[in-house]
Design an enzyme around this catalytic site. Structure first.
Site, PDB file in Angstrom:
ATOM      1  CG  ASP A  30     -30.714 -20.408 -25.350  1.00  0.00           C
ATOM      2  OD1 ASP A  30     -29.551 -20.871 -25.369  1.00  0.00           O
ATOM      3  OD2 ASP A  30     -31.709 -21.098 -25.016  1.00  0.00           O
ATOM      4  CE  LYS A  35     -29.208 -21.478 -20.812  1.00  0.00           C
ATOM      5  NZ  LYS A  35     -28.794 -22.628 -21.570  1.00  0.00           N
ATOM      6  CB  THR A 124     -20.244 -32.276 -31.611  1.00  0.00           C
ATOM      7  OG1 THR A 124     -19.296 -31.456 -30.921  1.00  0.00           O
ATOM      8  CG2 THR A 124     -19.606 -33.594 -31.996  1.00  0.00           C
ATOM      9  CD  GLU A 158     -18.748 -28.208 -19.914  1.00  0.00           C
ATOM     10  OE1 GLU A 158     -18.924 -28.502 -18.727  1.00  0.00           O
ATOM     11  OE2 GLU A 158     -19.536 -28.523 -20.827  1.00  0.00           O
ATOM     12  CB  CYS A 264       7.257 -57.040 -29.354  1.00  0.00           C
ATOM     13  SG  CYS A 264       8.991 -57.488 -29.290  1.00  0.00           S
TER      14      CYS A 264
HETATM   15  N1  LIG Z   1     -19.618 -28.294 -23.637  1.00  0.00           N
HETATM   16  C1  LIG Z   1     -18.457 -28.512 -24.192  1.00  0.00           C
HETATM   17  O1  LIG Z   1     -17.415 -28.565 -23.515  1.00  0.00           O
HETATM   18  C2  LIG Z   1     -18.338 -28.686 -25.671  1.00  0.00           C
HETATM   19  C3  LIG Z   1     -17.062 -28.671 -26.257  1.00  0.00           C
HETATM   20  C4  LIG Z   1     -16.973 -28.814 -27.644  1.00  0.00           C
HETATM   21  C5  LIG Z   1     -18.107 -29.005 -28.389  1.00  0.00           C
HETATM   22  N2  LIG Z   1     -19.330 -29.056 -27.790  1.00  0.00           N
HETATM   23  C6  LIG Z   1     -20.517 -29.210 -28.640  1.00  0.00           C
HETATM   24  O2  LIG Z   1     -21.093 -27.926 -28.819  1.00  0.00           O
HETATM   25  C7  LIG Z   1     -22.514 -28.020 -28.858  1.00  0.00           C
HETATM   26  C8  LIG Z   1     -23.128 -27.191 -27.746  1.00  0.00           C
HETATM   27  O3  LIG Z   1     -22.696 -27.719 -26.518  1.00  0.00           O
HETATM   28  P1  LIG Z   1     -23.049 -26.999 -25.153  1.00  0.00           P
HETATM   29  O4  LIG Z   1     -22.375 -27.795 -24.085  1.00  0.00           O
HETATM   30  O5  LIG Z   1     -22.768 -25.553 -25.268  1.00  0.00           O
HETATM   31  O6  LIG Z   1     -24.637 -27.243 -25.100  1.00  0.00           O
HETATM   32  P2  LIG Z   1     -25.686 -26.699 -24.019  1.00  0.00           P
HETATM   33  O7  LIG Z   1     -26.698 -27.760 -23.879  1.00  0.00           O
HETATM   34  O8  LIG Z   1     -24.949 -26.207 -22.805  1.00  0.00           O
HETATM   35  O9  LIG Z   1     -26.317 -25.446 -24.713  1.00  0.00           O
HETATM   36  C9  LIG Z   1     -27.099 -25.517 -25.856  1.00  0.00           C
HETATM   37  C10 LIG Z   1     -28.003 -24.312 -25.880  1.00  0.00           C
HETATM   38  O10 LIG Z   1     -28.699 -24.290 -27.117  1.00  0.00           O
HETATM   39  C11 LIG Z   1     -29.969 -23.749 -26.877  1.00  0.00           C
HETATM   40  N3  LIG Z   1     -30.856 -24.008 -28.014  1.00  0.00           N
HETATM   41  C12 LIG Z   1     -31.433 -25.169 -28.401  1.00  0.00           C
HETATM   42  N4  LIG Z   1     -32.192 -24.969 -29.494  1.00  0.00           N
HETATM   43  C13 LIG Z   1     -32.083 -23.665 -29.829  1.00  0.00           C
HETATM   44  C14 LIG Z   1     -32.631 -22.856 -30.857  1.00  0.00           C
HETATM   45  N5  LIG Z   1     -33.447 -23.362 -31.776  1.00  0.00           N
HETATM   46  N6  LIG Z   1     -32.313 -21.553 -30.887  1.00  0.00           N
HETATM   47  C15 LIG Z   1     -31.464 -21.036 -29.976  1.00  0.00           C
HETATM   48  N7  LIG Z   1     -30.922 -21.759 -28.965  1.00  0.00           N
HETATM   49  C16 LIG Z   1     -31.227 -23.047 -28.881  1.00  0.00           C
HETATM   50  C17 LIG Z   1     -30.388 -24.389 -25.572  1.00  0.00           C
HETATM   51  O11 LIG Z   1     -31.457 -23.705 -24.951  1.00  0.00           O
HETATM   52  C18 LIG Z   1     -29.083 -24.309 -24.779  1.00  0.00           C
HETATM   53  O12 LIG Z   1     -29.005 -23.115 -24.046  1.00  0.00           O
HETATM   54  C19 LIG Z   1     -22.824 -29.510 -28.769  1.00  0.00           C
HETATM   55  O13 LIG Z   1     -22.928 -30.037 -30.046  1.00  0.00           O
HETATM   56  C20 LIG Z   1     -21.614 -30.074 -28.062  1.00  0.00           C
HETATM   57  O14 LIG Z   1     -21.432 -31.434 -28.355  1.00  0.00           O
HETATM   58  C21 LIG Z   1     -19.467 -28.884 -26.439  1.00  0.00           C
END
Ligand SMILES: NC(=O)c1ccc[n+]([C@@H]2O[C@H](COP(=O)([O-])OP(=O)(O)OC[C@H]3O[C@@H](n4cnc5c(N)ncnc54)[C@H](O)[C@@H]3O)[C@@H](O)[C@H]2O)c1
Length: 433
Positions: A30, A35, A124, A158, A264
């Protein structure tokens, strides 16, 4: 396997913990030092049932590490899973900056190490995003075979994320052309029974799911608002609605094709909309349901007109198969529009025999299509013989007949997904495929 997970948010943290539980060695990466430090000690960056215990166990078993160093993570692993955020820009458009930055960092590390590597995107991303990465910043690495790219959308929720990882509701693997992945590792990581599609299809599934979920919530809440206004219990009404698993909670109606019609749906949607307006209730989904159907009908007619042919044949005119009901039929509406625009039409529908039509059907035809009698043919063969474009909305000719009569100069427009039509010697096009 040795796997690096980029982005230690909800998806990345759960993915790391669950892959380590399966015995893989995972390195989390990250941008945030705090973190990474906490993760390295087995502390979860998110609140989620079971995750603390899983991370602690993985750390104790030396299966989990964390680093800020992209190069080290890439060099020590065979697969990188990308779970960075893809937020919205203020305009509402998708912001892929994090995906682009992390891809550039990983690509640089692979180039410097000259190793082969698998990239598995889970963030996504809109359709076309993976291909744009592959033809853009990853082009040299993909061309040299150093990198193979997969797009595997994440469906976890989540609050139940660990459970969802272990028992995913869907497993989707996107490959360049929809062929099975060349790497067994991808199937092993994803588990389950994957649906394999091209990158764009896999990207589209994620958005289709979330759009559908949003639509479900919006629908339930509109019903709830209407019910409350009436002094009814919306929860009870939705419970009963959901008890019908044949028409309501089922695959039924969940198929691209015909606009809706019949006696309908158009009438009842329109009545409910008028009622809501009269009661001053704001129900935008209901308000726009007929509009989306009308847009689909317009597209359907444009598709026919776009073929630039004059002789159009219809196989099927009633609003669905095995009925003679023409009320609200999208085919009647399309035929009427085309007639008005000077096209030559001929129609075959085995359930339509003018001498037997009575009541509302007869009136419908006489009022809206007084020339219908001349257009109706006694057999599918007559329509097939004389038409340049054939619109098939029902299976009202046998496949053998079609096989005998299809000509390469003809165009067939399939409205309801009779995919075998594709195999015949004419030009095939589906209404939405
Ligand atoms: N949260 C959900 O329930 C969920 C479910 C399905 C899909 N998604 C998708 O999954 C993806 C991630 O979602 P999330 O909720 O985990 O996001 P988040 O914002 O909780 O976490 C993303 C993480 O990526 C890190 N990051 C950013 N740039 C980086 C880099 N260059 N190198 C390393 N780390 C980096 C950030 O610091 C952050 O900790 C998104 O595209 C989201 O739409 C989320």
């Amino acid at each position: 396997m040795n796997i690096s997970v980029f982005g230690l948010g909800y998806v990345g943290a759960v993915t790391s913990a669950c892959l380590a539980e399966q015995g893989h060695r995972v390195i989390g990466v990250d941008l945030h030092a705090a973190k990474v430090a906490a993760f390295g000690r087995g502390q979860s960056p998110i609140i989620e049932p079971e995750i603390d215990a899983l991370l602690q166990r993985a750390t104790d078993g030396h299966l989990l590490g964390a680093t800020l160093d992209v190069h080290a993570a890439v060099v020590e692993t065979d697969v990188s899973i990308i779970c960075v955020g893809t937020p919205s820009l203020p305009s509402g458009r998708l912001n892929l900056d994090y995906v682009h930055k992390v891809t550039a960092q990983i690509a640089k590390a692979i180039r410097n190490s000259e190793k082969t590597h698998i990239l598995l995107y889970r963030s996504t991303m809109l359709p076309g995003s993976t291909r744009a990465l592959v033809t853009g910043m990853l082009a040299d690495l993909v061309a040299s075979g150093q990198v193979r790219v997969y797009y595997c959308p994440e469906f976890l929720r989540e609050g139940t994320a660990v459970k969802d990882f272990r028992e995913p509701s869907l497993v989707v693997i996107g490959t360049q052309d929809g062929a099975p992945p060349a790497d067994a590792a991808v199937c092993e990581i994803m588990g389950g029974q994957p649906s394999i599609l091209a990158w764009e299809g896999a990207e589209m599934i994620k958005y289709s799911c979330n759009y559908f979920h949003a639509l479900k919530v919006g629908f339930a809440n509109e019903i709830g608002r209407l019910c409350k206004h009436l002094g009814e219990d919306g929860t009870r009404v939705m419970d009963v609605l959901c008890a019908d698993t044949r028409l309501n909670i089922s695959r039924y109606y969940m198929k691209p094709g015909n606009p809706y019609g019949g006696s309908c749906l158009p009438k009842d949607v329109s009545a409910l909309k008028s009622f809501a307006r009269q009661e001053n209730l704001s129900l935008p989904l209901l308000e726009n349901t007929a509009a989306t159907n009308a847009a689909h009908q317009d597209l359907f007619v444009s598709l026919i007109e776009g073929k630039a042919k004059r002789r159009i044949g219809f196989l099927g005119l009633a609003f669905k198969a095995d009925t003679d009901d023409l009320r609200g039929s999208p085919m009647v509406a399309a035929a009427e529009t085309l007639l008005g625009r000077g096209y030559e039409l001929c129609i075959y529908d085995p359930h339509l025999n003018l001498s037997r039509l009575i009541g509302a059907n007869e009136q419908q035809i006489l009022a809206r299509m007084p020339h219908l009698a001349q257009l109706l043919k006694q057999s599918a063969e007559e329509v097939l013989q004389s038409s340049e474009v054939i619109v098939v909305s029902q299976k009202c000719a046998s496949f053998e007949t079609l096989q005998e009569m299809a000509r390469p100069d003809q165009i067939v427009i399939d409205v309801n997904g009779w995919r075998e039509l594709k195999d015949l010697p004419w030009q095939y096009e589906g209404i939405c495929w």
